[in-house]
Design a protein around this motif. Structure first.
Motif, PDB file in Angstrom:
ATOM      1  N   LEU A   2       0.451  -1.067  -0.046  1.00 51.79           N
ATOM      2  CA  LEU A   2      -0.209   0.236  -0.176  1.00 51.79           C
ATOM      3  C   LEU A   2       1.087   1.255  -0.214  1.00 51.79           C
ATOM      4  O   LEU A   2       1.692   1.507   0.896  1.00 51.79           O
ATOM      5  N   VAL A   3       0.765   2.356  -0.990  1.00 47.55           N
ATOM      6  CA  VAL A   3       1.364   3.528  -1.373  1.00 47.55           C
ATOM      7  C   VAL A   3       0.574   4.701  -1.139  1.00 47.55           C
ATOM      8  O   VAL A   3       0.058   4.668  -1.691  1.00 47.55           O
ATOM      9  N   TYR A   4       0.525   4.971  -0.386  1.00 46.86           N
ATOM     10  CA  TYR A   4       0.179   7.005  -0.655  1.00 46.86           C
ATOM     11  C   TYR A   4       0.649   7.867  -1.394  1.00 46.86           C
ATOM     12  O   TYR A   4       2.164   7.991  -1.159  1.00 46.86           O
ATOM     13  N   HIS A   5      -0.030   8.284  -2.125  1.00 48.49           N
ATOM     14  CA  HIS A   5       0.792   8.816  -2.980  1.00 48.49           C
ATOM     15  C   HIS A   5       0.855  10.816  -2.455  1.00 48.49           C
ATOM     16  O   HIS A   5      -0.645  10.728  -3.424  1.00 48.49           O
ATOM     17  N   LEU A   6       1.455  11.355  -3.050  1.00 53.03           N
ATOM     18  CA  LEU A   6       1.112  12.877  -2.556  1.00 53.03           C
ATOM     19  C   LEU A   6       2.001  13.754  -3.414  1.00 53.03           C
ATOM     20  O   LEU A   6       2.655  13.491  -3.257  1.00 53.03           O
ATOM     21  N   PRO A   7       1.170  14.475  -3.791  1.00 51.20           N
ATOM     22  CA  PRO A   7       1.723  15.549  -4.991  1.00 51.20           C
ATOM     23  C   PRO A   7       2.858  16.092  -4.165  1.00 51.20           C
ATOM     24  O   PRO A   7       3.040  16.782  -2.739  1.00 51.20           O
ATOM     25  N   THR A   9       6.969  17.281  -3.622  1.00 50.85           N
ATOM     26  CA  THR A   9       8.474  16.769  -2.904  1.00 50.85           C
ATOM     27  C   THR A   9       9.151  17.165  -1.727  1.00 50.85           C
ATOM     28  O   THR A   9       8.041  17.755  -0.622  1.00 50.85           O
ATOM     29  N   PHE A  10       9.778  16.477  -1.005  1.00 54.07           N
ATOM     30  CA  PHE A  10      10.466  16.233  -0.079  1.00 54.07           C
ATOM     31  C   PHE A  10      10.837  18.397   0.404  1.00 54.07           C
ATOM     32  O   PHE A  10      10.537  18.814   1.349  1.00 54.07           O
ATOM     33  N   GLU A  11      10.937  18.765  -0.409  1.00 55.62           N
ATOM     34  CA  GLU A  11      11.071  20.459  -0.115  1.00 55.62           C
ATOM     35  C   GLU A  11      10.166  20.691  -0.292  1.00 55.62           C
ATOM     36  O   GLU A  11       9.518  21.297   0.739  1.00 55.62           O
ATOM     37  N   THR A  12       8.770  21.065  -0.980  1.00 62.79           N
ATOM     38  CA  THR A  12       8.224  21.566  -1.088  1.00 62.79           C
ATOM     39  C   THR A  12       6.889  20.754  -0.218  1.00 62.79           C
ATOM     40  O   THR A  12       6.283  21.546   0.721  1.00 62.79           O
ATOM     41  N   ARG A  13       6.682  19.839   0.219  1.00 57.99           N
ATOM     42  CA  ARG A  13       6.181  19.465   1.507  1.00 57.99           C
ATOM     43  C   ARG A  13       6.686  19.240   2.376  1.00 57.99           C
ATOM     44  O   ARG A  13       6.413  18.040   3.751  1.00 57.99           O
ATOM     45  N   ALA A  47      -6.055  17.474   7.005  1.00 59.27           N
ATOM     46  CA  ALA A  47      -6.844  17.653   5.847  1.00 59.27           C
ATOM     47  C   ALA A  47      -4.969  18.280   4.976  1.00 59.27           C
ATOM     48  O   ALA A  47      -5.117  17.878   3.783  1.00 59.27           O
ATOM     49  N   GLU A  48      -3.980  18.324   5.778  1.00 54.39           N
ATOM     50  CA  GLU A  48      -2.975  18.947   5.077  1.00 54.39           C
ATOM     51  C   GLU A  48      -2.366  17.868   4.485  1.00 54.39           C
ATOM     52  O   GLU A  48      -1.792  18.301   3.310  1.00 54.39           O
ATOM     53  N   ILE A  49      -2.646  17.091   3.904  1.00 60.11           N
ATOM     54  CA  ILE A  49      -2.239  15.861   3.387  1.00 60.11           C
ATOM     55  C   ILE A  49      -3.061  14.264   2.749  1.00 60.11           C
ATOM     56  O   ILE A  49      -2.522  13.377   2.428  1.00 60.11           O
ATOM     57  N   ALA A  50      -4.127  15.779   2.369  1.00 60.00           N
ATOM     58  CA  ALA A  50      -5.388  14.715   2.121  1.00 60.00           C
ATOM     59  C   ALA A  50      -5.073  14.724   0.605  1.00 60.00           C
ATOM     60  O   ALA A  50      -6.353  13.800   0.283  1.00 60.00           O
ATOM     61  N   ASP A  51      -4.623  15.316  -0.059  1.00 59.31           N
ATOM     62  CA  ASP A  51      -4.574  15.675  -1.396  1.00 59.31           C
ATOM     63  C   ASP A  51      -3.899  14.675  -2.069  1.00 59.31           C
ATOM     64  O   ASP A  51      -3.679  15.022  -3.276  1.00 59.31           O
ATOM     65  N   GLY A  52      -3.965  13.459  -1.223  1.00 63.16           N
ATOM     66  CA  GLY A  52      -3.150  12.238  -2.179  1.00 63.16           C
ATOM     67  C   GLY A  52      -4.241  10.856  -2.520  1.00 63.16           C
ATOM     68  O   GLY A  52      -5.596  11.407  -2.539  1.00 63.16           O
ATOM     69  N   GLU A  53      -3.358  10.459  -2.870  1.00 69.91           N
ATOM     70  CA  GLU A  53      -4.390   8.907  -3.235  1.00 69.91           C
ATOM     71  C   GLU A  53      -3.706   7.898  -3.184  1.00 69.91           C
ATOM     72  O   GLU A  53      -1.931   7.002  -3.093  1.00 69.91           O
ATOM     73  N   TRP A  54      -4.488   6.915  -2.567  1.00 70.27           N
ATOM     74  CA  TRP A  54      -3.885   5.873  -1.721  1.00 70.27           C
ATOM     75  C   TRP A  54      -3.767   4.409  -2.938  1.00 70.27           C
ATOM     76  O   TRP A  54      -4.744   4.681  -4.176  1.00 70.27           O
ATOM     77  N   ARG A  55      -2.940   4.086  -2.945  1.00 72.34           N
ATOM     78  CA  ARG A  55      -2.445   3.266  -4.997  1.00 72.34           C
ATOM     79  C   ARG A  55      -1.891   1.455  -3.891  1.00 72.34           C
ATOM     80  O   ARG A  55      -1.125   1.274  -2.976  1.00 72.34           O
ATOM     81  N   ASP A  56      -2.358   0.431  -4.170  1.00 75.42           N
ATOM     82  CA  ASP A  56      -2.014  -0.688  -4.003  1.00 75.42           C
ATOM     83  C   ASP A  56      -1.556  -0.945  -5.425  1.00 75.42           C
ATOM     84  O   ASP A  56      -2.001  -1.507  -6.488  1.00 75.42           O
ATOM     85  N   GLU A  57      -0.083  -1.077  -4.872  1.00 74.93           N
ATOM     86  CA  GLU A  57       1.260  -1.707  -5.536  1.00 74.93           C
ATOM     87  C   GLU A  57       1.884  -2.848  -5.683  1.00 74.93           C
ATOM     88  O   GLU A  57       1.864  -3.390  -4.754  1.00 74.93           O
TER      89      GLU A  57
END
Ligand code: SAM
Length: 264
Positions: A2-7, A9-13, A47-57
């Motif tokens: 299970l991977v959560y994809h968050l738009p 980078t380490f720097e911007t986020r 809420a701050e990190i809710a703009d990502g997407e869960w993916r089963d890879e």
């Protein structure tokens, strides 16, 4: 897997990475404009990190990817490294080994790095150091490695205590020179023990609340190191330090984060 994809980078986020760890991420990786956070199970995210997407890879050797992205972090006389990068510590630097992913404080966050740098700039031999919000124990362990007589790490999260204790063992700091305990300042049950140095990587509002406790926990003239402060909240901390009679305030920044030092 299970991977959560968050738009981003380490720097911007950067400000959001600890939220991912706190939510239970077992590893973080940056790839192609995305932060990939590995989880064992789906978690409710703030809420701050809710703009990502869960993916089963499909399973792959994600640990190899994760490990490949980590670099040693140089902070003053200390280089913070995961165990497998120990050999990369340059001569003359002191290695501080932290197994990433277990508690906040791998050195990859600007606040941790600045706090280790600030400790490294002090003469700590013979000193007793208090680290409030110890997480992985990184700052207390750094203080001990830099020569402090004794470092105490407090954290309100009981899960951090065995992790910090294990990290101290990995770094060869004997139990007589470092101690970790569940707790904080300002809870009404602390002893009236005083310290020669206090370091706290928390957040501005908490520094405001605890500033009086910091003053009470320090001997007169002792250095205070505070970080975890967003630039926009610096005034809150400076006002609190003035209120509690701290002097010699200095401020340094790294991106959106600042570190403040003062004298009791
Ligand atoms: N000291 C480590 C570092 O510099 O990387 C970890 C800092 S992490 C940002 C903050 C830590 O403070 C977390 O482990 C959290 O559980 C703890 N914490 C939060 N509120 C606290 C409080 N009121 N008293 C003590 N610890 C607290």
């Amino acid at each position: 897997m299970l991977v959560y994809h968050l738009p981003g980078t380490f720097e911007t986020r950067e400000a959001h990475l600890d939220l991912l760890w706190e939510a239970g991420a077992t590893g973080l990786e940056e790839r192609a404009g995305l932060i990939r956070a590995y989880f064992d199970a789906r978690e409710e995210l703030s809420a701050e990190i809710a703009d990502g997407e869960w993916r089963d890879e499909a399973d792959q050797d994600w640990q190899a990817h994760f490990k490949a992205t980590l670099k040693p972090v140089r902070a003053g006389r200390i280089t913070i490294v995961p165990p497998w990068l120990r050999h990369e510590v340059e001569a003359g630097q002191t290695a501080l080994i932290i197994e990433p992913g277990m508690a906040f404080g791998t050195g990859h966050h600007a606040t941790t790095r600045m706090a280790v740098e600030a400790l490294s700039a002090l003469e700590l031999s013979g000193k007793r150091v208090l680290d409030v919000g110890t997480g992985s124990g990184v700052l207390a362990i750094a203080a001990a490695l830099l020569g402090a007589d004794h470092a105490t790490g407090l954290d309100i999260d009981p899960l951090t205590i065995p992790i910090a204790t294990e990290n101290a063992e990995i770094n060869g700091v004997p139990p007589g020179r470092v101690a970790f305990a569940e707790g904080s300042l300002g809870l009404g049950d602390e002893s009236d023990e005083t310290f020669d140095v206090l370091v706290a990587n928390l957040y501005a509002e908490l520094h405001d609340l605890l500033a009086g406790e910091y003053a009470a926990a320090l001997i007169p003239g002792a250095p205070l190191i505070l970080t975890g402060i967003l630039t926009g909240k610096l005034d809150l901390v400076q006002t609190a330090l003035d209120r509690e009679g701290f002097g010699g305030v200095t401020v340094r920044g790294d991106g959106e984060w600042v570190l403040v030092t003062a004298t009791a």
